[in-house]
Enzyme design. Structure first.
Site, PDB file in Angstrom:
ATOM      1  N   ASP A  66       0.782  -1.245   0.000  1.00 47.03           N
ATOM      2  CA  ASP A  66       0.000   0.000   0.000  1.00 47.03           C
ATOM      3  C   ASP A  66       0.815   1.297   0.000  1.00 47.03           C
ATOM      4  O   ASP A  66       1.767   1.430   0.772  1.00 47.03           O
ATOM      5  CB  ASP A  66      -0.887   0.078   1.255  1.00 47.03           C
ATOM      6  N   TRP A 126       1.565  -0.797   9.977  1.00 42.74           N
ATOM      7  CA  TRP A 126       0.696  -0.928   8.812  1.00 42.74           C
ATOM      8  C   TRP A 126       0.221   0.437   8.314  1.00 42.74           C
ATOM      9  O   TRP A 126       0.663   1.476   8.797  1.00 42.74           O
ATOM     10  CB  TRP A 126      -0.480  -1.839   9.158  1.00 42.74           C
ATOM     11  N   ASP A 280     -11.124  -6.351   1.349  1.00 46.16           N
ATOM     12  CA  ASP A 280     -10.146  -7.394   1.658  1.00 46.16           C
ATOM     13  C   ASP A 280     -10.523  -8.722   0.996  1.00 46.16           C
ATOM     14  O   ASP A 280      -9.653  -9.469   0.555  1.00 46.16           O
ATOM     15  CB  ASP A 280     -10.077  -7.553   3.185  1.00 46.16           C
TER      16      ASP A 280
HETATM   17  N1  DQQ Z   1      -2.115  -3.769   3.982  1.00 48.49           N
HETATM   18  C1  DQQ Z   1      -1.670  -3.290   5.261  1.00 48.49           C
HETATM   19  C2  DQQ Z   1      -2.902  -3.136   6.103  1.00 48.49           C
HETATM   20  C3  DQQ Z   1      -3.956  -2.971   5.082  1.00 48.49           C
HETATM   21  C4  DQQ Z   1      -3.543  -3.901   3.996  1.00 48.49           C
HETATM   22  C5  DQQ Z   1      -0.674  -4.273   5.809  1.00 48.49           C
HETATM   23  C6  DQQ Z   1      -4.141  -3.581   2.650  1.00 48.49           C
HETATM   24  O1  DQQ Z   1      -2.801  -2.017   6.952  1.00 48.49           O
HETATM   25  O2  DQQ Z   1      -5.231  -3.251   5.610  1.00 48.49           O
HETATM   26  O3  DQQ Z   1       0.461  -4.315   4.998  1.00 48.49           O
HETATM   27  O4  DQQ Z   1      -3.386  -4.089   1.602  1.00 48.49           O
END
Ligand code: DQQ
Length: 579
Positions: A66, A126, A280
């Site tokens: 991200d 994150w 997700d």
């Molecule tokens: N990637 C992060 C999270 C998020 C997810 C973890 C989305 O914070 O929800 O690397 O790709």
């Protein structure tokens, strides 16, 4: 006999997974324990590989996902991103950081945020967002994974505001600021990714955190007067049944007239709001356009807006966990998104890297008020080199024309198509269609009436490999229906790549306007913008024959009707200086 083969294949699959020690974790990524560290030998020559992009953002090695906290500060653009400093698979996540003067060329900075606080982020750091406080001071809210593997929200501030590169970040010692407690009913393993905060008419700050309750996706609201003490709102800003976990929510105002962007706290008469969530369960970013009641703190999607996977998407291909920011230097809103991989984990480990960021896109509300428009930021055009320009010409049915004179593997091409005869269209009889399914059934090699026509990118000499980006026009309920497809079915002879074909309907009527198609081609990426940014599809492809100077680019028409090319402009793209 049948039973034996089932159990044998079961054993094989289990062995595979155990061999690579795959652990599932409720955070959208698998953990491949064996691959957490890239062997030293693979660190060599990662940068000059054929598939590494020339002008997309990517660090020299390892895994990225991200985009985090994009912003502009004292004329310098900042991009943070989720990064595994040890390997080409997801894990050990920190915030890596790069800066730029033009959103095209980037300089690597040291890691900005990494695990250090036992109660707040000792396991991982994150996603999150930056907010520019009044007076111009940037701060970051991000999700930490604490010592109990709980997701909590934390604050970080720049150490030295006179440094435009903001190289050092300090964490608020009283982190976490928001966490699951026995009374607030928050699930600490589904509580992440704070948005950019905005101020309401009462000057109180608001922020959203992605979550879910069973299958209902939630944008949890928190409020604060001082950015340090945050109180849970009475209700989420918005939620939608059946959408699953909402990751990386993004909430921002858009003008109803014109393509200028607005600061996230802006309000006013000619303003609508966009709520984007990253799903997700399906790895798609969908959005709705609606209204926001800043007194009741409620977001209401506009009439006809669809929640979830079949709603509007920024991109109908590989594009996830995106985030926008208000570019106060250029008065525009800019969108960043992660292009996730189509290669196998084993190939990623071999390459030594995984994931890139899409080219930043200027994003604004279409004059219909019903959808957003996106266009690659203007600055990317400074990489344009040698140009090829065609006068208007006819593209006969069942024909293809090679675009000679540009570097076909690293190019920017835009074509305007005119269709003069719309009488003999294929008819779509059902009430509703899934565009992606329609594209997979009618691939580029399936002859049609009006279409398929468009580009064959990453084409090999013998056309055994190509990635086709094309239009196909149908009649549906007595109207013209324009389908845009990105067909990966023949993109590579490598059987291990994800070759899903993508599709989207484009809200244009070819009876009244040209159909434009622009593709940014970059060694293993094709980002295609249909209808001047009404629908975007990004594909990641790893051809085996169409590599380096063996790559060809064609304009093709596999329909019966001829199509007029009213203009064609193509450029070789130069390499950007990245990290
Ligand atoms: N990637 C992060 C999270 C998020 C997810 C973890 C989305 O914070 O929800 O690397 O790709």
């Amino acid at each position: 006999m049948a039973n034996t083969s089932i159990s044998l294949s079961f054993l094989f699959v289990s062995a595979l997974f155990l061999g690579h020690q795959v652990l599932e974790l409720e955070a959208s990524h698998h953990i491949f324990e064996t691959y957490q560290t890239t062997p030293k030998v693979l660190h060599k020559a990662l940068v000059n590989q054929a598939y590494r992009t020339g002008y997309h953002f990517q660090p020299p090695k390892h895994w990225i996902n991200d985009p985090n906290g994009p912003m502009v500060y004292k004329g310098i653009y900042h991009l943070f991103y989720q990064y595994n400093p040890k390997g080409a698979v997801w894990g050990n996540i920190v915030w890596a950081h790069s800066t730029s003067r033009d959103l095209v060329n980037w300089t690597a900075q040291k890691q900005a945020i990494f695990p250090s606080q036992q109660q707040a982020d000792i396991n991982e750091c994150w996603s999150g967002s930056a907010t520019i406080l009044p007076g111009g001071k940037p701060v970051i809210l991000y999700t930490g994974v604490d010592s109990q593997e709980q997701q909590v929200q934390n604050l970080a501030m720049p150490k030295n505001l006179s440094d435009p590169h903001l190289t050092e970040w300090i964490k608020y010692p009283k982190n976490p600021l928001m966490k699951a407690t026995p009374t607030n009913k928050i699930n600490g393993s589904a509580f992440r990714d704070p948005t950019t905060a905005w101020q309401g008419p009462d000057n109180v700050w608001r922020v959203l955190i992605g979550s879910r309750v069973n299958k209902r996706g939630l944008a949890i609201l928190y409020k604060s007067k001082d950015f340090k003490h945050w109180k849970l709102g009475e209700k989420p800003l918005h939620s939608a049944e059946g959408t699953g976990m909402w990751e990386c929510p993004d909430f921002f105002p858009v003008k109803t007239n014109g393509n200028e962007g607005l600061d996230t706290s802006a309000r006013g008469e000619n303003v609508k709001y966009v709520l984007k969530n990253s799903l997700d369960d399906t790895k798609h970013d969908y959005y709705t356009v609606g209204t926001y009641d800043s007194v009741k703190d409620k977001y209401i999607p506009g009439k006809g807006m669809i929640e979830g996977d079949s709603g509007l998407r920024y991109d109908y291909g590989k594009f996830y966990a995106s985030k926008t920011f208000f570019d106060s230097e250029k008065q525009r809103r800019v969108l960043w998104g992660w292009i996730n991989e189509s290669s196998s984990v084993e190939d990623d480990v071999q390459k030594g890297w995984s994931g890139v960021q899409a080219i930043p896109r200027h994003i604004w509300l279409d004059k219909s008020g019903k959808q957003l428009l996106q266009w690659p930021i203007k600055e990317i055009e400074k990489l344009r080199g040698n140009q090829v320009k065609w006068p208007s010409r006819i593209l006969e049915g069942a024909s293809q024309l090679e675009v000679v004179g540009v570097t076909a593997g690293q190019a920017d091409i835009e074509v305007g198509f005119e269709i003069n005869d719309l009488k003999n269209l294929e008819v779509l009889k059902e009430k509703q269609y899934d565009p992606q399914l329609l594209c997979s059934k009618n691939s580029a090699s399936e002859k049609g009436e009006v279409g398929p026509f468009g580009f064959l990118t990453f084409a090999s000499n013998d056309l055994r490999e190509y990635t086709a980006v094309f239009y196909r026009i149908y009649k549906h309920q007595n109207k013209h229906k324009v389908l845009l497809c990105s067909d990966q079915s023949r993109s590579s002879l490598n059987k291990h790549n994800d070759k899903t074909t993508y599709g989207a309907f484009v809200d244009v009527d070819p009876a009244n306007e040209q159909l434009s198609l622009r593709s940014l081609i970059d060694r293993s990426i094709v980002e295609s913008f249909g209808g001047k940014g009404k629908a975007v599809i990004t594909s990641r492809v790893y051809p085996t024959l169409a590599v380096d100077d063996q790559i060809k680019l064609f304009v093709f028409n596999n329909g019966t009707s001829k199509v007029k090319i009213s203009y064609l402009n193509a450029w070789s793209m130069n390499k950007a200086q990245i990290n």
